[in-house]
Design a protein around this motif. Structure first.
Motif, short mmCIF file in Angstrom:
data_model
loop_
_atom_site.label_atom_id
_atom_site.label_comp_id
_atom_site.label_asym_id
_atom_site.label_seq_id
_atom_site.Cartn_x
_atom_site.Cartn_y
_atom_site.Cartn_z
N UNK A 117 -20.82 47.34 28.52
CA UNK A 117 -21.89 46.45 28.04
C UNK A 117 -21.43 45.68 26.80
N UNK A 118 -20.71 46.39 25.93
CA UNK A 118 -20.23 45.72 24.72
C UNK A 118 -19.34 44.54 25.10
N UNK A 119 -18.48 44.77 26.11
CA UNK A 119 -17.57 43.70 26.56
C UNK A 119 -18.34 42.52 27.14
N UNK A 120 -19.31 42.83 27.95
CA UNK A 120 -20.12 41.78 28.58
C UNK A 120 -20.85 40.98 27.50
N UNK A 121 -21.41 41.71 26.53
CA UNK A 121 -22.17 41.06 25.46
C UNK A 121 -21.29 40.08 24.68
N UNK A 122 -20.13 40.63 24.24
CA UNK A 122 -19.24 39.80 23.44
C UNK A 122 -18.76 38.60 24.25
N UNK A 123 -18.37 38.87 25.51
CA UNK A 123 -17.84 37.79 26.37
C UNK A 123 -18.88 36.71 26.63
N UNK A 124 -20.09 37.16 26.96
CA UNK A 124 -21.14 36.20 27.30
C UNK A 124 -21.52 35.35 26.09
N UNK A 125 -21.60 35.98 24.93
CA UNK A 125 -21.96 35.22 23.73
C UNK A 125 -20.85 34.24 23.36
N UNK A 126 -19.60 34.68 23.49
CA UNK A 126 -18.46 33.79 23.20
C UNK A 126 -18.50 32.59 24.12
N UNK A 127 -18.77 32.87 25.43
CA UNK A 127 -18.82 31.78 26.40
C UNK A 127 -19.95 30.81 26.04
N UNK A 128 -21.04 31.35 25.57
CA UNK A 128 -22.18 30.52 25.19
C UNK A 128 -21.81 29.63 24.01
N UNK A 129 -21.15 30.23 23.01
CA UNK A 129 -20.72 29.47 21.83
C UNK A 129 -19.72 28.39 22.24
N UNK A 130 -18.70 28.78 23.05
CA UNK A 130 -17.68 27.82 23.50
C UNK A 130 -18.31 26.67 24.28
N UNK A 131 -19.19 27.06 25.20
CA UNK A 131 -19.84 26.05 26.04
C UNK A 131 -20.65 25.08 25.21
N UNK A 132 -21.38 25.64 24.22
CA UNK A 132 -22.20 24.77 23.38
C UNK A 132 -21.32 23.85 22.53
N UNK A 133 -20.22 24.42 21.98
CA UNK A 133 -19.27 23.61 21.21
C UNK A 133 -18.75 22.43 22.02
N UNK A 134 -18.39 22.75 23.28
CA UNK A 134 -17.85 21.71 24.16
C UNK A 134 -18.91 20.64 24.42
N UNK A 135 -20.15 21.09 24.67
CA UNK A 135 -21.23 20.16 24.96
C UNK A 135 -21.48 19.24 23.77
N UNK A 136 -21.35 19.80 22.58
CA UNK A 136 -21.60 19.01 21.37
C UNK A 136 -20.58 17.88 21.23
N UNK A 137 -19.31 18.13 21.65
CA UNK A 137 -18.29 17.08 21.53
C UNK A 137 -18.52 15.94 22.51
#
Lengths: 354, 278
Positions: A117-137
């Motif tokens: 669960x810890x792995x999923x949590x960290x991975x999913x949040x990272x993906x969310x941050x990355x995705x949002x960063x990309x969308x912002x550019x």
């Protein structure tokens, strides 16, 4: 007036049905394991992650269309304004992660208790941050990911345990039945008595085998019935091949029971010997847990055990969707094993117990 | 009368032990013969060879003109056997038990029920064999041996382990078995049983048959003194019992007097030189 074969079969069947402990160990006991394992491992896939969102977290609140669906599939979100309380809940295990936003940094407080669960949590949040960063550019993504699920090797718990536990149940009742019958009948001199009746050995053995095979088929029906009714067991195409597999498996384990009966002097000794052979075999043959993680040498040992082949064959035809021909090799192995062990038992058998 | 059973020089060895040692015996049709001897005399082994259960080391056994060994399916329906242990199917009732045996011999359930009645077990028909008393189990076992109306019956110690009352009750059943011309061979270690039931008795010890004759002839041939036991416990041993009893009558001492001629125990003692212990 009935034929000798029918009369003997009926006598043996009645004797079995009136033997409460035999019925318990043949039917109820393995079913208890099925219900236990079926319930215990029913939800083996990792469920949703419980997330507490503390205060305003714009990263989560302002997700673009489409992305929130993936997010909702992964997280169960509750809201809170008390960070200390949220972190405390995570520590106690009531929640998996507490999320707050400090300026442009999202801080996730999570527990390592469940690494998956810890792995999923960290991975999913990272993906969310990355995705949002990309969308912002405003740049389009260079790579895209598409996932497709295949019928995978790792089966649902019930799919795996039904054939395995069934194999164990059949092995147990066949081996115990043969061992106890040989010893009991020898001691009561019933074997001698039948020798002096005008019935052939074939008739006597045939009646005994028929009853055990019939019991095994009832075991199959009950296991599949309960699995399908209560645990969403789904049989694959060539499941009917499990019937001949069970029949040959029954013969094989009856031969092991004969051997146990031949090398022991009392009925208790015979059932103990049968137990000694069947129970370790059940562990090594994957009746209780898969062997994928076992060391190589252990799996090599398992490959000479008849129960391993019975279980594999049953898994293949009942749930893995293999064609019916997948049952042929296990059947061949079991048949050869049965013949060899029966011959050994016949050589070791003594009329006199002294 | 032709011989129902002809045993010639039958021998069985276990290692160095000669369990049955050159036994010869002839049993006529319709005869009731007892094989009497202490435990371990070789009675059961002898019987099992005659039944065709064991292959003799030497000699031969012929039953109804057919060799007993090897197993002969043509002979089996003509013989009935009761083995020493109660050879029953587990957890069946008395009726189910005898019906099963009847079916093995192609006999109808109705006739099986008749046998149940004849051995006095109709009331116990629905009891499981495990719940029968020792005497009832033996009766059932005998009924199962006779259900197909065999010409020759072998009974291996049918009254062993029964209390005296149950034993006597069983005698009534056993004594009528050869009425219809059936041949009966029974083993026992009870002297009184052999005397009460058998036309002829074969006394066996250490694997050998010492003597075969009618109980009366065996005792007469003994030439043993008659024992007279008086009320006060005095025992008079005499070869002229008539004169002795006349003398006692003259003295008015006949009350509670017991007169005992020789018994099979005396026969055993004179043959082996030791007391008979079953």
């Amino acid at each position: 007036m009935s034929t000798p074969f029918l009369a003997l079969s009926r006598a043996i069947l009645r004797g079995f049905l009136r033997d409460r402990s035999a019925v318990f160990f043949a039917l109820v006991f393995p079913l208890m394991f099925l219900v236990l394992f079926g319930g215990l491992f029913a939800d083996q896939s990792v469920g949703k992650v419980d997330m507490i969102v503390v205060g305003d977290v714009s990263l989560i609140d302002d997700q673009p269309e489409g992305a929130d669906a993936t997010f909702d599939a992964t997280f169960d979100v509750t809201r809170s304004d008390d960070l200390a309380d949220a972190i405390d809940q995570v520590r106690k295990g009531d929640a998996d992660v507490a999320v707050e936003q400090q300026g442009d940094t999202v801080v996730a407080h999570y527990t390592q208790t469940d690494p998956a669960r810890a792995g999923i949590t960290a991975g999913a949040l990272q993906a969310l941050v990355d995705g949002t960063n990309l969308a912002v550019t405003g740049e389009p993504p260079t790579y895209a990911l598409e996932t497709r699920s295949v019928e995978d090797e790792s089966l649902d718990a019930i799919q795996y345990y039904t054939p395995g536990l069934l194999g164990w149940a059949v092995a147990m009742s066949a081996a115990f039945g043969a061992a106890a019958t040989l010893q009991g009948w020898r001691q009561s001199k019933l074997l001698r008595r039948l020798q002096l009746a005008p019935v052939s050995t074939r008739t006597v053995v045939g009646a005994r085998v028929s009853v055990t095979v019939a019991v095994a088929i009832v075991q199959l029906a009950i296991f599949v019935g309960i699995g399908a009714l209560f645990f969403d067991l789904t049989l694959s195409g060539a499941w009917w091949m499990s019937v001949p597999l069970i029949v040959v498996g029954t013969l094989c384990f009856m031969s092991i029971g004969l051997l146990a009966g031949a090398i022991t002097k009392t009925q208790e000794g015979a059932t103990n010997a049968a137990n000694f052979m069947v129970l370790p075999m059940a562990f090594l043959s994957g009746s209780f847990f898969p062997l994928e993680g076992a060391p190589q040498w252990l799996r090599s040992v398992a490959n000479v055990l008849p129960l391993k082949h019975l279980n594999d064959g049953m898994l293949d035809v009942m749930v893995r969707g293999e064609p019916w021909t997948a049952g042929l090799v296990p059947m061949g192995f079991l048949a050869v094993f049965a013949i060899v062990v029966t011959l050994v038992a016949a050589r070791l058998f003594r009329w006199e117990t002294a | 009368m032709s011989a129902a059973i002809e045993v010639v020089d039958l021998t069985m060895t276990y290692g160095d032990l000669r369990a049955v040692d050159g036994v010869s015996l002839s049993v006529a049709e319709g005869e009731f013969v007892g094989i009497l001897g202490p435990n371990g005399a070789g009675k059961t082994t002898l019987l099992e060879m005659i039944e065709g259960l064991r292959r003799p080391v030497a000699g031969s056994a012929t039953v109804l003109g057919l060799p007993a060994w090897p197993r002969n399916p043509a002979l089996l329906p003509r013989i009935g056997v009761q083995l020493q242990a109660s050879s029953f199917f587990d957890r069946l009732t008395a009726r189910e038990q005898i019906h099963t045996f009847a079916a093995l011999y192609g006999v109808s359930a109705r006739r099986a029920d008749e046998w149940l009645e004849r051995v006095g077990l109709t009331e116990k028909a629905d009891s499981r064999v495990e719940d029968l008393s020792g005497g009832q189990a033996q009766r059932l076992s005998i009924a199962c041996a006779l259900v197909h109306d065999p010409e020759v019956v072998f009974l291996d110690e049918p009254t062993a382990a029964l209390d005296p009352q149950a034993r006597r009750n069983l005698w009534e059943l056993l004594s009528g078995l050869n009425d219809s011309g059936r041949t009966v061979v029974l083993t026992t270690h009870y002297m009184d049983e052999a005397e009460a039931l058998c036309d002829r008795v074969a006394i066996m010890d250490h694997g050998q048959v010492l003597v075969v004759d009618t109980p009366a002839a065996l005792v007469q041939g003994l030439d043993a003194p008659t024992r007279i036991t008086l009320a006060d416990g005095e025992v008079i041993s005499t070869r002229e019992p008539a004169a002795e009893i006349a003398r006692l009558a003259g003295e008015g001492r006949l009350d509670h007097l017991q007169v005992q001629t020789g018994t099979l125990e005396d026969v055993f003692l004179s043959l082996t030189g030791r007391e008979y212990r079953a």
